[in-house]
Design an enzyme around this catalytic site. Structure first.
Site, PDB file in Angstrom:
ATOM      1  N   CYS A   7      -2.026  10.421  -9.312  1.00  0.00           N
ATOM      2  CA  CYS A   7      -2.677  10.462  -7.992  1.00  0.00           C
ATOM      3  C   CYS A   7      -3.322  11.475  -7.063  1.00  0.00           C
ATOM      4  CB  CYS A   7      -0.859  10.583  -7.267  1.00  0.00           C
ATOM      5  SG  CYS A   7      -1.095  10.215  -5.228  1.00  0.00           S
ATOM      6  N   CYS A  63      -4.792   8.470  -5.933  1.00  0.00           N
ATOM      7  CA  CYS A  63      -4.833   7.873  -4.816  1.00  0.00           C
ATOM      8  C   CYS A  63      -5.201   9.277  -4.128  1.00  0.00           C
ATOM      9  CB  CYS A  63      -3.376   8.159  -4.371  1.00  0.00           C
ATOM     10  SG  CYS A  63      -2.031   7.642  -5.653  1.00  0.00           S
ATOM     11  N   LYS A  96      -9.267   9.218  -3.550  1.00  0.00           N
ATOM     12  CA  LYS A  96      -9.333   8.585  -3.347  1.00  0.00           C
ATOM     13  C   LYS A  96      -9.195   8.100  -1.889  1.00  0.00           C
ATOM     14  CE  LYS A  96      -7.051   5.579  -2.355  1.00  0.00           C
ATOM     15  NZ  LYS A  96      -6.176   4.451  -3.440  1.00  0.00           N
ATOM     16  N   TYR A 155      -7.097  -3.042  -6.279  1.00  0.00           N
ATOM     17  CA  TYR A 155      -7.050  -2.222  -5.775  1.00  0.00           C
ATOM     18  C   TYR A 155      -7.910  -1.308  -5.642  1.00  0.00           C
ATOM     19  CZ  TYR A 155      -1.927  -2.124  -5.054  1.00  0.00           C
ATOM     20  OH  TYR A 155      -0.546  -2.587  -4.564  1.00  0.00           O
ATOM     21  N   GLU A 197     -11.210  -0.732  -2.998  1.00  0.00           N
ATOM     22  CA  GLU A 197     -11.386  -0.194  -2.428  1.00  0.00           C
ATOM     23  C   GLU A 197     -12.403   1.325  -2.974  1.00  0.00           C
ATOM     24  OE1 GLU A 197      -6.648   1.202  -2.529  1.00  0.00           O
ATOM     25  OE2 GLU A 197      -7.858   1.958  -4.402  1.00  0.00           O
ATOM     26  N   HIS A 241       1.138  -0.546  25.150  1.00  0.00           N
ATOM     27  CA  HIS A 241       0.461  -0.968  24.733  1.00  0.00           C
ATOM     28  C   HIS A 241      -0.232   0.725  25.917  1.00  0.00           C
ATOM     29  CE1 HIS A 241      -2.136  -3.506  26.791  1.00  0.00           C
ATOM     30  NE2 HIS A 241      -2.549  -2.971  27.759  1.00  0.00           N
ATOM     31  N   GLU A 253       0.989  -3.303  18.399  1.00  0.00           N
ATOM     32  CA  GLU A 253       2.013  -4.295  19.781  1.00  0.00           C
ATOM     33  C   GLU A 253       1.395  -5.221  19.364  1.00  0.00           C
ATOM     34  OE1 GLU A 253       0.272  -4.018  23.454  1.00  0.00           O
ATOM     35  OE2 GLU A 253      -1.552  -3.780  22.837  1.00  0.00           O
TER      36      GLU A 253
HETATM   37  P1  NDP Z   1      -5.002  -4.492 -10.688  1.00  0.00           P
HETATM   38  O1  NDP Z   1      -3.996  -5.252 -11.608  1.00  0.00           O
HETATM   39  O2  NDP Z   1      -5.235  -4.545  -9.224  1.00  0.00           O
HETATM   40  O3  NDP Z   1      -6.318  -5.129 -10.489  1.00  0.00           O
HETATM   41  C1  NDP Z   1      -6.444  -5.455 -12.263  1.00  0.00           C
HETATM   42  C2  NDP Z   1      -7.822  -6.269 -11.485  1.00  0.00           C
HETATM   43  O4  NDP Z   1      -8.768  -6.688 -13.196  1.00  0.00           O
HETATM   44  C3  NDP Z   1      -7.324  -8.095 -11.400  1.00  0.00           C
HETATM   45  O5  NDP Z   1      -8.999  -8.640 -10.700  1.00  0.00           O
HETATM   46  C4  NDP Z   1      -7.410  -8.551 -12.572  1.00  0.00           C
HETATM   47  O6  NDP Z   1      -8.374  -9.882 -12.595  1.00  0.00           O
HETATM   48  C5  NDP Z   1      -8.627  -8.128 -13.345  1.00  0.00           C
HETATM   49  N1  NDP Z   1      -8.380  -7.337 -14.806  1.00  0.00           N
HETATM   50  C6  NDP Z   1      -7.167  -7.565 -15.033  1.00  0.00           C
HETATM   51  N2  NDP Z   1      -7.421  -7.053 -16.579  1.00  0.00           N
HETATM   52  C7  NDP Z   1      -8.492  -8.053 -16.962  1.00  0.00           C
HETATM   53  C8  NDP Z   1      -9.458  -8.113 -18.429  1.00  0.00           C
HETATM   54  N3  NDP Z   1      -8.755  -8.003 -19.523  1.00  0.00           N
HETATM   55  N4  NDP Z   1     -10.380  -8.310 -18.205  1.00  0.00           N
HETATM   56  C9  NDP Z   1     -11.037  -8.702 -16.933  1.00  0.00           C
HETATM   57  N5  NDP Z   1     -10.721  -8.286 -15.640  1.00  0.00           N
HETATM   58  C10 NDP Z   1      -9.229  -7.850 -16.014  1.00  0.00           C
HETATM   59  O7  NDP Z   1      -5.516  -2.739 -10.815  1.00  0.00           O
HETATM   60  P2  NDP Z   1      -6.690  -1.677 -10.751  1.00  0.00           P
HETATM   61  O8  NDP Z   1      -7.132  -1.457 -11.574  1.00  0.00           O
HETATM   62  O9  NDP Z   1      -7.229  -2.089 -10.089  1.00  0.00           O
HETATM   63  O10 NDP Z   1      -5.246  -0.384 -10.085  1.00  0.00           O
HETATM   64  C11 NDP Z   1      -4.424  -0.526 -10.922  1.00  0.00           C
HETATM   65  C12 NDP Z   1      -3.063  -0.273 -11.010  1.00  0.00           C
HETATM   66  O11 NDP Z   1      -3.113   1.127 -10.029  1.00  0.00           O
HETATM   67  C13 NDP Z   1      -2.448  -1.136  -9.639  1.00  0.00           C
HETATM   68  O12 NDP Z   1      -1.913  -2.098  -9.838  1.00  0.00           O
HETATM   69  C14 NDP Z   1      -1.304  -0.486  -8.850  1.00  0.00           C
HETATM   70  O13 NDP Z   1      -1.007  -0.384  -8.432  1.00  0.00           O
HETATM   71  C15 NDP Z   1      -2.503   1.097  -8.454  1.00  0.00           C
HETATM   72  N6  NDP Z   1      -3.280   1.363  -7.941  1.00  0.00           N
HETATM   73  C16 NDP Z   1      -2.681   1.623  -6.064  1.00  0.00           C
HETATM   74  C17 NDP Z   1      -3.509   1.490  -5.414  1.00  0.00           C
HETATM   75  C18 NDP Z   1      -2.985   1.924  -3.956  1.00  0.00           C
HETATM   76  O14 NDP Z   1      -1.395   1.514  -4.162  1.00  0.00           O
HETATM   77  N7  NDP Z   1      -3.118   1.225  -3.084  1.00  0.00           N
HETATM   78  C19 NDP Z   1      -4.501   2.012  -5.504  1.00  0.00           C
HETATM   79  C20 NDP Z   1      -5.358   2.252  -6.438  1.00  0.00           C
HETATM   80  C21 NDP Z   1      -4.744   2.082  -7.742  1.00  0.00           C
HETATM   81  P3  NDP Z   1      -6.903 -11.419 -12.238  1.00  0.00           P
HETATM   82  O15 NDP Z   1      -6.422 -10.964 -11.055  1.00  0.00           O
HETATM   83  O16 NDP Z   1      -7.635 -12.253 -12.060  1.00  0.00           O
HETATM   84  O17 NDP Z   1      -5.857 -11.465 -13.519  1.00  0.00           O
END
Ligand code: NDP
Length: 448
Positions: free
Chosen positions: A43, A48, A51, A178, A182, A437, A442
């Site tokens: 983080c 976080c 980012k 995510y 982002e 307001h 709101e």
């Molecule tokens: P996410 O789980 O958010 O998204 C992963 C993406 O990758 C999905 O679109 C998924 O597709 C795809 N995917 C998963 N496995 C594969 C694979 N084997 N091959 C190809 N595509 C794949 O993961 P992130 O990496 O974006 O982030 C990791 C975690 O970190 C998040 O889940 C979150 O918990 C945390 N995070 C939180 C943030 C915040 O709070 N703002 C910011 C950044 C990270 P599909 O959905 O179609 O399966």
């Protein structure tokens, strides 16, 4: 407890490990915490915090443009990636120092080495030294998953993205979650051409469909390219340093950077856990009970390595609950219901509770209220970008079971509204509250 070198040995000084170490030490426990990289964890060091600073930096692209409509004489501005990158990394150094100091002040000993588990009460440091502890806490977090295909070594992950030498002119981001959304927003605002490539046509799985659709529509309008149902065949590095990306059934694409944002995998391998009897699930997560205890009585785990909800505030709560339970004589478990979350896209999304779909499946009778509006600031700026607030209520009781928002400052607004949802308030309670307001927030008390 004097038979052991320490009362608690924590592996991993990220959000969960640091909280557990500091609080346990404050309760009087003799604590050591091992960290192989940098105190602060994902983080603070490469997640976080940096980012969010990049998100702020990126948003100036729109603010500077809009400022002209508000009467400001803004000369043509240019963006310098190296300046932002270095300032962000300097702030990461500052926070790294503060986290280290926090552990020092609490009396926890920091060991900057990799540690592995060699027994229910024993760890080995990379230097070979063995240390015993009454309790061992695994707080090693997670790492980016990289899909398997030829040439994947030419891509980077969120670990490296903060250190890029220069701003990519063209970036391909793999994933639709995510991190993908982002960073798509960040690089698009900086002027890079962004292509998001996902294996399905669902972005941000788990979020309410209305806010997901709105983000996709706005992102497309801003010029972000999306390729859905796309499968990587290979990546080739060209002589000029560019990357040629081959996707099944599509023309090859040339880009400067490929960023993998395809989920994160718990850091549970190579720690000796299974050898001492700690069970790991099929996704690599350490199996724990509600008290964060693994299948070995003296070994606990918190945070992303347990893959419950991969969010910093959850890891912190788990670390706190562990310390309170084990050393504070105050047994506690974490409540995972109604956890608010946000995606810091452009514009951001924020959400708490059930999506409309989940509520319809679980409750049967559901009432949905929505406001689809253009923020005042966007109207004057001539920015055709609409916000969407959606409230999902139990049709029988009127209780608000979910709020989903996309629009400027949505996470800042939702945090307060999440208190009401968590407290089980009804739509009537929102209606009874006088609007503030003029504000965007709101809309939440004026929903029809
Ligand atoms: P996410 O789980 O958010 O998204 C992963 C993406 O990758 C999905 O679109 C998924 O597709 C795809 N995917 C998963 N496995 C594969 C694979 N084997 N091959 C190809 N595509 C794949 O993961 P992130 O990496 O974006 O982030 C990791 C975690 O970190 C998040 O889940 C979150 O918990 C945390 N995070 C939180 C943030 C915040 O709070 N703002 C910011 C950044 C990270 P599909 O959905 O179609 O399966």
């Amino acid at each position: 407890m004097a038979d052991y070198d320490y009362d608690l040995f924590v592996i991993g000084a990220g959000s969960g490990g640091v909280r557990a170490s500091r609080v346990s030490a404050a309760y009087g426990a003799r604590v050591a915490v091992a960290e192989e990289y940098r105190v602060g964890g994902t983080c603070v060091i490469r997640g976080c915090v940096p980012k969010k600073l990049l998100v702020y930096g990126a948003h100036f692209a729109e603010d500077l443009k809009d400022a002209r409509r508000f009467g400001w004489n803004v000369p043509d501005c240019s963006f310098d990636w190296a300046t932002l990158r270095d300032n962000v990394l300097a702030d990461v150094d500052r926070l790294n120092g503060l986290y280290t100091q926090g552990l020092d002040n609490a009396g926890a000993e920091i060991i900057l080495e990799r540690a592995t588990v060699t027994g229910p009460h024993e760890v080995a440091l990379a230097s070979g030294k063995k240390i015993t502890a009454k309790y061992i806490l695994i707080a090693t977090g997670a790492h980016p998953h990289i899909p398997e295909f030829p040439g994947n070594e030419h891509g980077i992950t969120s670990n490296e993205v903060f250190h890029l030498d220069k701003l990519p002119r063209r970036i391909l981001i793999a994933g639709g979650g995510y991190i993908a959304n982002e960073f798509a927003g960040i690089f698009n605002e900086f002027g890079s051409h962004v292509t998001v490539v996902n294996r399905t046509d669902v972005i941000l799985r788990g979020y309410d469909h209305s806010v997901r659709d709105r983000l996709l529509q706005i992102s497309l309008t801003k010029g972000i390219d999306f390729r859905f149902h796309a499968e990587f065949e290979r990546i080739e590095k060209l002589e000029n340093g560019c990357l040629k990306v081959f996707l099944a059934g599509q023309d090859p694409m040339e880009v400067d950077v490929v960023l993998f944002a395809t989920g994160r995998v718990p850091n549970s391998t190579g720690l000796g856990l299974e050898d001492v009897g700690v069970e790991i699930d099929a996704k690599g997560a350490v199996k724990v009970d509600a008290q964060n205890r693994s299948t070995i009585d003296s070994i606990y785990a918190v945070g992303d390595v347990t893959n419950r909800i991969q969010l910093t505030p959850i890891a912190i709560r788990e670390g706190q609950a562990f310390a309170d339970t084990i050393f504070g004589n105050n047994p506690r478990t974490v409540d995972y219901s109604c956890v608010p979350s946000a995606v810091f896209s452009h514009p951001p999304i924020a959400s708490v509770g059930m999506t409309e779909g989940e509520a319809r499946n679980k409750l049967g009778s559901v009432k949905v209220y929505a406001s689809d509006f253009r923020a005042m600031k966007n109207v004057l700026a001539n920015r055709n970008e609409r916000a969407l607030y959606k409230m999902v209520c139990d049709g029988m009781t009127g209780r608000v079971v979910g709020i989903h928002m996309i629009g400027p400052d949505a996470p800042e607004i939702l945090q307060a509204a999440a208190v009401a949802v968590k407290a089980g308030l009804t739509k009537e309670a929102f209606d009874d509250t006088v609007a503030l307001h003029p504000s965007m927030a709101e809309e939440l008390v004026l929903l029809k």
